[in-house]
Enzyme design. Structure first.
Site, PDB file in Angstrom:
ATOM      1  N   ARG A  15     -19.380  15.157 -51.642  1.00 55.35           N
ATOM      2  CA  ARG A  15     -19.618  13.756 -51.974  1.00 55.35           C
ATOM      3  C   ARG A  15     -18.513  12.817 -51.481  1.00 55.35           C
ATOM      4  NH1 ARG A  15     -22.819  11.442 -55.923  1.00 55.35           N
ATOM      5  NH2 ARG A  15     -22.151   9.426 -56.740  1.00 55.35           N
ATOM      6  N   THR A 120       9.275  37.656 -40.520  1.00 56.80           N
ATOM      7  CA  THR A 120       8.348  38.019 -41.573  1.00 56.80           C
ATOM      8  C   THR A 120       7.264  36.945 -41.630  1.00 56.80           C
ATOM      9  OG1 THR A 120       8.126  38.516 -43.938  1.00 56.80           O
ATOM     10  CG2 THR A 120       9.689  36.801 -43.331  1.00 56.80           C
ATOM     11  N   SER A 121       6.137  37.281 -42.206  1.00 57.51           N
ATOM     12  CA  SER A 121       5.040  36.304 -42.276  1.00 57.51           C
ATOM     13  C   SER A 121       5.489  35.003 -42.918  1.00 57.51           C
ATOM     14  CB  SER A 121       3.868  36.887 -43.083  1.00 57.51           C
ATOM     15  OG  SER A 121       3.360  38.036 -42.461  1.00 57.51           O
ATOM     16  N   HIS A 169       0.421  -3.698 -78.401  1.00 55.31           N
ATOM     17  CA  HIS A 169      -0.370  -2.958 -79.391  1.00 55.31           C
ATOM     18  C   HIS A 169      -1.801  -3.491 -79.476  1.00 55.31           C
ATOM     19  CE1 HIS A 169       3.458  -1.238 -80.699  1.00 55.31           C
ATOM     20  NE2 HIS A 169       3.930  -2.471 -80.671  1.00 55.31           N
ATOM     21  N   SER A 293     -26.208   0.204 -63.765  1.00 55.57           N
ATOM     22  CA  SER A 293     -26.808   1.085 -64.757  1.00 55.57           C
ATOM     23  C   SER A 293     -28.240   1.393 -64.325  1.00 55.57           C
ATOM     24  CB  SER A 293     -26.812   0.409 -66.133  1.00 55.57           C
ATOM     25  OG  SER A 293     -27.686   1.075 -67.031  1.00 55.57           O
ATOM     26  N   ASN A 301     -20.437  -2.002 -63.599  1.00 61.60           N
ATOM     27  CA  ASN A 301     -19.466  -1.122 -64.250  1.00 61.60           C
ATOM     28  C   ASN A 301     -18.191  -0.990 -63.417  1.00 61.60           C
ATOM     29  OD1 ASN A 301     -21.180  -0.613 -66.418  1.00 61.60           O
ATOM     30  ND2 ASN A 301     -22.182   1.093 -65.370  1.00 61.60           N
ATOM     31  N   ASN A 307     -13.254   6.069 -61.743  1.00 61.30           N
ATOM     32  CA  ASN A 307     -13.170   7.172 -60.788  1.00 61.30           C
ATOM     33  C   ASN A 307     -11.714   7.487 -60.471  1.00 61.30           C
ATOM     34  OD1 ASN A 307     -12.974   8.400 -58.015  1.00 61.30           O
ATOM     35  ND2 ASN A 307     -15.198   8.376 -58.176  1.00 61.30           N
ATOM     36  N   ARG A 333      10.234  38.609 -53.454  1.00 61.71           N
ATOM     37  CA  ARG A 333       8.984  37.920 -53.130  1.00 61.71           C
ATOM     38  C   ARG A 333       7.810  38.532 -53.851  1.00 61.71           C
ATOM     39  NH1 ARG A 333       5.118  36.090 -48.595  1.00 61.71           N
ATOM     40  NH2 ARG A 333       4.385  34.828 -50.295  1.00 61.71           N
ATOM     41  N   SER A 338       0.998  32.355 -52.285  1.00 58.12           N
ATOM     42  CA  SER A 338       0.026  32.349 -51.193  1.00 58.12           C
ATOM     43  C   SER A 338      -1.260  31.636 -51.586  1.00 58.12           C
ATOM     44  CB  SER A 338      -0.283  33.785 -50.754  1.00 58.12           C
ATOM     45  OG  SER A 338      -1.271  33.804 -49.742  1.00 58.12           O
ATOM     46  N   THR A 339      -1.815  32.023 -52.734  1.00 62.07           N
ATOM     47  CA  THR A 339      -3.076  31.409 -53.153  1.00 62.07           C
ATOM     48  C   THR A 339      -2.869  30.001 -53.715  1.00 62.07           C
ATOM     49  OG1 THR A 339      -5.137  31.792 -54.388  1.00 62.07           O
ATOM     50  CG2 THR A 339      -3.063  32.383 -55.491  1.00 62.07           C
TER      51      THR A 339
END
Length: 460
Positions: A15, A120-121, A169, A293, A301, A307, A333, A338-339
């Site tokens: 979207r 290393t990676s 307030h 609406s 609105n 949003n 490590r 990674s995720t």
């Protein structure tokens, strides 16, 4: 029921894609892989520039050929990497193999074993993430924040002298101007903007446990920390000399904390504008063809601000989680980063979407100056603060003997609605100097805004 064809799960990819598509250039899997290719290519060039391990410096043409692997990275490379990773089950190894393959048509097979040399990676990954995140922030997110601040600056200047009833307030309070209130948000956001602009983007390139062990084993005569530093800084990043296998991610935690802080200030802006709309201070400008609406035709609105609120909350929740998670990695490590890092784009995406909605929303409202004036004229009791303060000054100066001016005005105004005539009569009977009395008799709610207008000039 027939099953649907494969669908995206995130609304950012469905979207709302049009509002966040620029982030995909950097914070998508493809953007990350392109940056990985860049790091591998630049490391090859760094090694051959030093004629290490029997290599020779590449010609300009050969370097351009290598760099074209980055500039020409596209769908073919995306698909090929997917095929390679299906076999390697390792994303960075797939990138290494892709680069090795591309060396053949360039006639550079002789330097094939220098691809991913001693790396290393995470040497590749941490630099790729630093490159993509810095590019996303500087080229996409910050420009949208600046656009929002620019819109607020223009409204602050336009409304700087428009007096309105303040609400502390939720209750009537000492008046201010709409411009000064918007200037408060400009000041807050510009301060955070500068902090984000100054954020460091660090990188490491020191091997499997951050010790240069493989490098030294291959050639102990080379000053590998100096080579690493020059390489990392040559990518436009700061060099981190002390790490485990991974770069410690502290710069990421700092950055995401600052962006989350900006999100929360923006959330405050969204709720304030929503409230001003709710009480009628801002009118919403009807947009051609839009529906407010599904059943109430009259409604407009404040969906842009609603949003924005929701997306700012989602963004901060994710960025806060990233900041908390990324600073911890077990011993030398683990794979938790990674995720989690694959969701950086989602965190920035929701923030960018919110910024887009806020910019649009600010362009669809207009100040109702008549209502502002009406509210001020029906709340004369707010001048109680001014009157009791003037009386206290007069007492201090020896021009009045009134006891407890605050209690006197509290009795007159607290929980009551009074009009101009009531205040005039009250002031006329006060035992204060003539100059002070004249000043109070001229005072109106609309005129009781102090220095609100010139305070806007502090924005510069």
């Amino acid at each position: 029921m027939s099953p649907l064809p494969p669908q995206v799960l995130s609304p950012l990819d469905g979207r709302y894609q049009a509002a966040v598509t620029e982030l995909g250039e950097h914070l998508s899997e493809a953007g990350l892989n392109r940056a990985r290719v860049k790091v591998e290519v630049e490391w090859l060039i760094a090694l051959t520039d030093r004629s290490l391990f029997g290599s020779s410096p590449l010609s300009v043409e050969q370097k351009n050929g290598l760099k074209a692997l980055v500039t020409d990275f596209g769908q073919a490379e995306i698909d090929e990497l997917a095929t390679l990773e299906a076999v390697t089950r390792h994303d960075v190894k797939a990138v290494e193999y892709l680069v090795r393959r591309r060396l053949v048509p360039l006639g550079l097979e002789s330097i094939s074993e220098l691809t991913h040399f001693a790396a290393t990676s995470e040497d590749i990954n941490n630099l790729a993430y630093a490159l993509t995140v810095s590019a996303a922030v500087r080229e996409v997110w910050l420009p949208k924040l600046r656009a929002l601040i620019g819109a607020l600056r223009r409204l602050a200047a336009e409304y700087r002298a428009d007096a309105m009833l303040a609400r502390t307030h939720g209750q009537p309070a000492t008046p201010t101007t709409m411009g000064k209130e918007l200037a408060v948000f400009v000041y807050r956001l510009e301060r955070i903007q500068k902090q984000i602009e100054a954020n460091e983007y660090l990188g490491k390139f020191s091997g499997a446990t951050g010790t240069f062990a493989a490098h030294v084993a291959a050639d102990p005569s080379v000053d590998w920390p100096a080579v690493s530093r020059e390489f990392v800084e040559g990518l436009g990043l700061g060099w981190n000399p002390l790490t485990t296998q991974i770069e410690s991610h502290d710069w990421q935690a700092e950055l995401y904390g600052k962006v989350s802080h900006a999100n929360r200030v923006l959330h405050n802006l969204a709720t304030d504008i929503w409230t001003y709309i709710s009480i009628g201070y801002f009118r919403q400008v009807p947009q051609a063809g839009a529906t407010g609406s599904s059943t109430m035709p009259h409604k407009i609105n404040p969906i842009r601000f609603e949003n924005a609120e929701a997306n700012l909350e989602l963004s901060s929740a994710l960025l806060d989680s990233l900041a908390a998670t990324l600073v911890t990695s077990r011993l030398q490590r683990d794979l938790t980063d990674s995720t989690t890092q694959r969701n950086i784009g989602v965190g920035f995406g929701h923030s960018l979407l919110a910024l887009d909605n806020l910019v649009r929303g600010l362009g669809e409202i207009d100040l109702d100056r008549d209502l502002l004036a009406h509210d001020l004229d029906t709340n004369w009791e707010i001048l109680g603060e001014a009157i009791q303060t003037v009386i206290r000054a007069e007492v201090s100066a020896g021009r009045s003997t009134i006891a407890d001016p605050y209690a006197l005005l509290k009795e007159l105004t607290r929980g009551k609605r009074i009009n101009r005539a009531d205040l005039v009569a009250f002031v006329q009977d006060l035992e204060i100097g003539d100059a002070a009395k004249a000043r109070l008799l001229e005072l109106t709610p609309a005129g009781y805004v102090g220095l609100a207008d010139p305070l806007v000039d502090y924005l510069g």
